[in-house]
Design a protein around this motif. Sequence first.
Motif, PDB file in Angstrom:
ATOM      1  N   TRP A  29     -16.925  12.151  -9.504  1.00  0.00           N
ATOM      2  CA  TRP A  29     -16.465  10.881  -8.942  1.00  0.00           C
ATOM      3  C   TRP A  29     -15.009  10.678  -9.316  1.00  0.00           C
ATOM      4  CZ3 TRP A  29     -19.643   7.094  -6.458  1.00  0.00           C
ATOM      5  CH2 TRP A  29     -21.009   7.426  -6.391  1.00  0.00           C
ATOM      6  N   LEU A  30     -14.234  10.124  -8.409  1.00  0.00           N
ATOM      7  CA  LEU A  30     -12.915   9.638  -8.776  1.00  0.00           C
ATOM      8  C   LEU A  30     -13.080   8.321  -9.527  1.00  0.00           C
ATOM      9  CD1 LEU A  30     -10.748  10.153  -5.559  1.00  0.00           C
ATOM     10  CD2 LEU A  30     -11.162  11.743  -7.432  1.00  0.00           C
ATOM     11  N   GLN A  31     -12.269   8.129 -10.555  1.00  0.00           N
ATOM     12  CA  GLN A  31     -12.295   6.890 -11.329  1.00  0.00           C
ATOM     13  C   GLN A  31     -10.918   6.240 -11.199  1.00  0.00           C
ATOM     14  OE1 GLN A  31     -13.825   5.932 -15.727  1.00  0.00           O
ATOM     15  NE2 GLN A  31     -11.905   7.035 -15.711  1.00  0.00           N
ATOM     16  N   THR A  32     -10.876   5.067 -10.589  1.00  0.00           N
ATOM     17  CA  THR A  32      -9.602   4.455 -10.233  1.00  0.00           C
ATOM     18  C   THR A  32      -9.526   3.023 -10.738  1.00  0.00           C
ATOM     19  OG1 THR A  32      -9.386   5.827  -8.248  1.00  0.00           O
ATOM     20  CG2 THR A  32      -8.116   3.780  -8.309  1.00  0.00           C
ATOM     21  N   CYS A  33      -8.458   2.727 -11.485  1.00  0.00           N
ATOM     22  CA  CYS A  33      -8.217   1.375 -11.988  1.00  0.00           C
ATOM     23  C   CYS A  33      -7.046   0.761 -11.215  1.00  0.00           C
ATOM     24  CB  CYS A  33      -7.898   1.412 -13.482  1.00  0.00           C
ATOM     25  SG  CYS A  33      -7.673  -0.221 -14.221  1.00  0.00           S
ATOM     26  N   MET A  34      -7.285  -0.406 -10.637  1.00  0.00           N
ATOM     27  CA  MET A  34      -6.247  -1.125  -9.905  1.00  0.00           C
ATOM     28  C   MET A  34      -5.972  -2.462 -10.595  1.00  0.00           C
ATOM     29  SD  MET A  34      -5.008   0.531  -7.267  1.00  0.00           S
ATOM     30  CE  MET A  34      -5.379   1.922  -6.194  1.00  0.00           C
ATOM     31  N   PHE A  35      -4.712  -2.866 -10.601  1.00  0.00           N
ATOM     32  CA  PHE A  35      -4.335  -4.092 -11.297  1.00  0.00           C
ATOM     33  C   PHE A  35      -2.937  -4.519 -10.843  1.00  0.00           C
ATOM     34  CE2 PHE A  35      -3.401  -0.323 -13.776  1.00  0.00           C
ATOM     35  CZ  PHE A  35      -2.046  -0.451 -14.038  1.00  0.00           C
ATOM     36  N   GLU A  36      -2.572  -5.741 -11.208  1.00  0.00           N
ATOM     37  CA  GLU A  36      -1.208  -6.208 -10.980  1.00  0.00           C
ATOM     38  C   GLU A  36      -0.318  -5.760 -12.134  1.00  0.00           C
ATOM     39  OE1 GLU A  36      -0.756 -10.362 -10.293  1.00  0.00           O
ATOM     40  OE2 GLU A  36      -2.239 -10.437  -8.684  1.00  0.00           O
ATOM     41  N   LEU A  37       0.903  -5.377 -11.799  1.00  0.00           N
ATOM     42  CA  LEU A  37       1.912  -5.017 -12.790  1.00  0.00           C
ATOM     43  C   LEU A  37       3.162  -5.845 -12.509  1.00  0.00           C
ATOM     44  CD1 LEU A  37       2.970  -3.217 -15.114  1.00  0.00           C
ATOM     45  CD2 LEU A  37       3.642  -1.541 -13.377  1.00  0.00           C
ATOM     46  N   ASP A  38       3.587  -6.585 -13.504  1.00  0.00           N
ATOM     47  CA  ASP A  38       4.749  -7.473 -13.344  1.00  0.00           C
ATOM     48  C   ASP A  38       4.566  -8.419 -12.163  1.00  0.00           C
ATOM     49  OD1 ASP A  38       6.063  -6.320 -15.536  1.00  0.00           O
ATOM     50  OD2 ASP A  38       6.927  -4.737 -14.283  1.00  0.00           O
ATOM     51  N   GLY A  39       3.340  -8.916 -12.016  1.00  0.00           N
ATOM     52  CA  GLY A  39       3.062  -9.903 -10.976  1.00  0.00           C
ATOM     53  C   GLY A  39       2.876  -9.347  -9.582  1.00  0.00           C
ATOM     54  N   ALA A  40       2.882  -8.024  -9.431  1.00  0.00           N
ATOM     55  CA  ALA A  40       2.776  -7.414  -8.110  1.00  0.00           C
ATOM     56  C   ALA A  40       1.602  -6.447  -8.045  1.00  0.00           C
ATOM     57  CB  ALA A  40       4.066  -6.678  -7.761  1.00  0.00           C
ATOM     58  N   LEU A  41       0.849  -6.527  -6.963  1.00  0.00           N
ATOM     59  CA  LEU A  41      -0.210  -5.555  -6.699  1.00  0.00           C
ATOM     60  C   LEU A  41       0.409  -4.242  -6.217  1.00  0.00           C
ATOM     61  CD1 LEU A  41      -2.587  -7.984  -4.822  1.00  0.00           C
ATOM     62  CD2 LEU A  41      -3.208  -6.721  -6.888  1.00  0.00           C
ATOM     63  N   PRO A  42      -0.344  -3.159  -6.230  1.00  0.00           N
ATOM     64  CA  PRO A  42       0.151  -1.936  -5.604  1.00  0.00           C
ATOM     65  C   PRO A  42       0.597  -2.212  -4.169  1.00  0.00           C
ATOM     66  CG  PRO A  42      -1.850  -1.473  -6.831  1.00  0.00           C
ATOM     67  CD  PRO A  42      -1.679  -2.960  -6.846  1.00  0.00           C
ATOM     68  N   THR A  43       1.695  -1.609  -3.770  1.00  0.00           N
ATOM     69  CA  THR A  43       2.235  -1.853  -2.437  1.00  0.00           C
ATOM     70  C   THR A  43       1.344  -1.237  -1.364  1.00  0.00           C
ATOM     71  OG1 THR A  43       3.543   0.178  -2.393  1.00  0.00           O
ATOM     72  CG2 THR A  43       4.561  -1.784  -3.401  1.00  0.00           C
ATOM     73  N   GLU A  44       1.559  -1.642  -0.119  1.00  0.00           N
ATOM     74  CA  GLU A  44       0.808  -1.064   0.982  1.00  0.00           C
ATOM     75  C   GLU A  44       1.079   0.432   1.091  1.00  0.00           C
ATOM     76  OE1 GLU A  44      -1.612  -0.139   3.998  1.00  0.00           O
ATOM     77  OE2 GLU A  44      -1.642  -1.973   2.784  1.00  0.00           O
ATOM     78  N   VAL A  45       2.298   0.850   0.797  1.00  0.00           N
ATOM     79  CA  VAL A  45       2.613   2.276   0.818  1.00  0.00           C
ATOM     80  C   VAL A  45       1.769   3.019  -0.217  1.00  0.00           C
ATOM     81  CG1 VAL A  45       4.408   3.980   0.321  1.00  0.00           C
ATOM     82  CG2 VAL A  45       4.951   1.962   1.693  1.00  0.00           C
ATOM     83  N   GLU A  46       1.651   2.460  -1.424  1.00  0.00           N
ATOM     84  CA  GLU A  46       0.859   3.092  -2.481  1.00  0.00           C
ATOM     85  C   GLU A  46      -0.623   3.122  -2.120  1.00  0.00           C
ATOM     86  OE1 GLU A  46       3.190   2.130  -6.623  1.00  0.00           O
ATOM     87  OE2 GLU A  46       2.241   0.433  -5.587  1.00  0.00           O
ATOM     88  N   VAL A  47      -1.123   2.020  -1.578  1.00  0.00           N
ATOM     89  CA  VAL A  47      -2.537   1.946  -1.219  1.00  0.00           C
ATOM     90  C   VAL A  47      -2.855   2.917  -0.092  1.00  0.00           C
ATOM     91  CG1 VAL A  47      -4.341   0.468  -0.258  1.00  0.00           C
ATOM     92  CG2 VAL A  47      -2.824  -0.424  -2.030  1.00  0.00           C
ATOM     93  N   SER A  48      -1.997   2.954   0.925  1.00  0.00           N
ATOM     94  CA  SER A  48      -2.218   3.875   2.049  1.00  0.00           C
ATOM     95  C   SER A  48      -2.190   5.329   1.585  1.00  0.00           C
ATOM     96  CB  SER A  48      -1.158   3.653   3.126  1.00  0.00           C
ATOM     97  OG  SER A  48      -1.286   2.361   3.695  1.00  0.00           O
ATOM     98  N   ALA A  49      -1.276   5.639   0.656  1.00  0.00           N
ATOM     99  CA  ALA A  49      -1.212   7.002   0.121  1.00  0.00           C
ATOM    100  C   ALA A  49      -2.482   7.346  -0.634  1.00  0.00           C
ATOM    101  CB  ALA A  49       0.010   7.140  -0.785  1.00  0.00           C
ATOM    102  N   TYR A  50      -3.019   6.380  -1.386  1.00  0.00           N
ATOM    103  CA  TYR A  50      -4.254   6.615  -2.137  1.00  0.00           C
ATOM    104  C   TYR A  50      -5.423   6.855  -1.173  1.00  0.00           C
ATOM    105  CZ  TYR A  50      -8.343   5.877  -5.028  1.00  0.00           C
ATOM    106  OH  TYR A  50      -9.557   6.038  -5.642  1.00  0.00           O
TER     107      TYR A  50
END
Length: 288
Positions: free
Chosen positions: A207-228
Motif C-alpha cells: 500500500w502507498l502511505q500518504t500524509c497530507m497537511f497544510e504547511l505555512d497555512g497552505a494546502l498542497p497546490t493543484e499542481v502537486e495534487v495532480s502530479a500525485y
Amino acid sequence: MADGFPVRVLRVSDHSRDSAGFTYVYPVVSRRAGGVSIGINLNPNNACNWRCLYCQVPDLKRGGPPPIDLAQLEDELATMLHQIVDGDFMQERVPVELRRLNDVAFSGNGEPTMSPEFGHALQIVERQLQAFGLLGKIKIVLITNGSQLYKPEVLDVVGQMGKINGELWFKVDRAPQDGFAVVNQVQLNRAAVIRHLIAASERCATWLQTCMFELDGALPTEVEVSAYVAFVEELKAQAPGLKGVLLYGLARPSMQPEAPRLKAAPAEWMKALAERISAQGLEVKLSI
C-alpha cells in the motif's frame, strides 16, 4: 507489560513507544488498523535516514539503528502477546470498540529496514505468532520509506513477509521528483522510488502511505495534487501487487522544529482527494 509499569489506557492520539515499559515492543491503538497494533521498534536510538516534517519521534536524529538484542526482543514480544491473548490487557488498556488484535508492525522510531537484524526480527515475529496460534490470522506489517528496497537481503525479508500474511506500507507523501523532497527532508530519485515500489509489490501486498497537511497555512497546490494522482495511476499499471492508498492527515503533533508550521488538512479536502485517487481504480483507506 513490564512488571510494575503503570497501567495506561491506549489512545489513538498517543503512540508512545514506552507504553509497555519495553525497549523494542510497544502496543498502540491505530486508526488505520482499526484495533490494536503491536509495534516493533528497531530504532530505539531515535535515528532515521529521513526526517519527515510531521514525524512524532522526539529528538529525532539522522543515522541508523543500534545493534538489537534479539533475545530481549523475543522475550518482550512473547510477554506482550501473552498479556493480549491470555491476560487482561484488552480489558484494562483498550477502548471497547478497538478490542481486536490486528497486526504486528515494524515501525518504531526510524526506518526498520536499515537494521541488519531486520530478517532475524521477522523470524522472531513469525515464531511467536506461531506459538500463540496467530500466524496467518493477523497481519505482519512493514511501515517503510522504501529507501533500502534495492538491497537483496531486504527484498528477501519482504518476500518472506508476503508468504505469511505480510503487508508493506510504502511512504509516498508527494509524487517523487528528482531532487530535494521538502516533506521528507531527503534527496529523492523518481526512477528509484518506482523501482523499489515495483520490487516490493512483486513480493508482498503493498500500500502507498500518504500524509497530507497544510504547511505555512497552505494546502498542497493543484499542481502537486495532480502530479500525485498521476503518479498513482502510473503505479497501478506498473506494480501489480499495489493494493491501494492509505491516505491520512495529522492526528498527533509533530515533534520536529517545523511543528508550528503544520496544520491538519480540512476533512472535506481530504475526502475529495480520496475520491480523485479512487477514480484511478485503487482502493483508498482514509484516516482524517
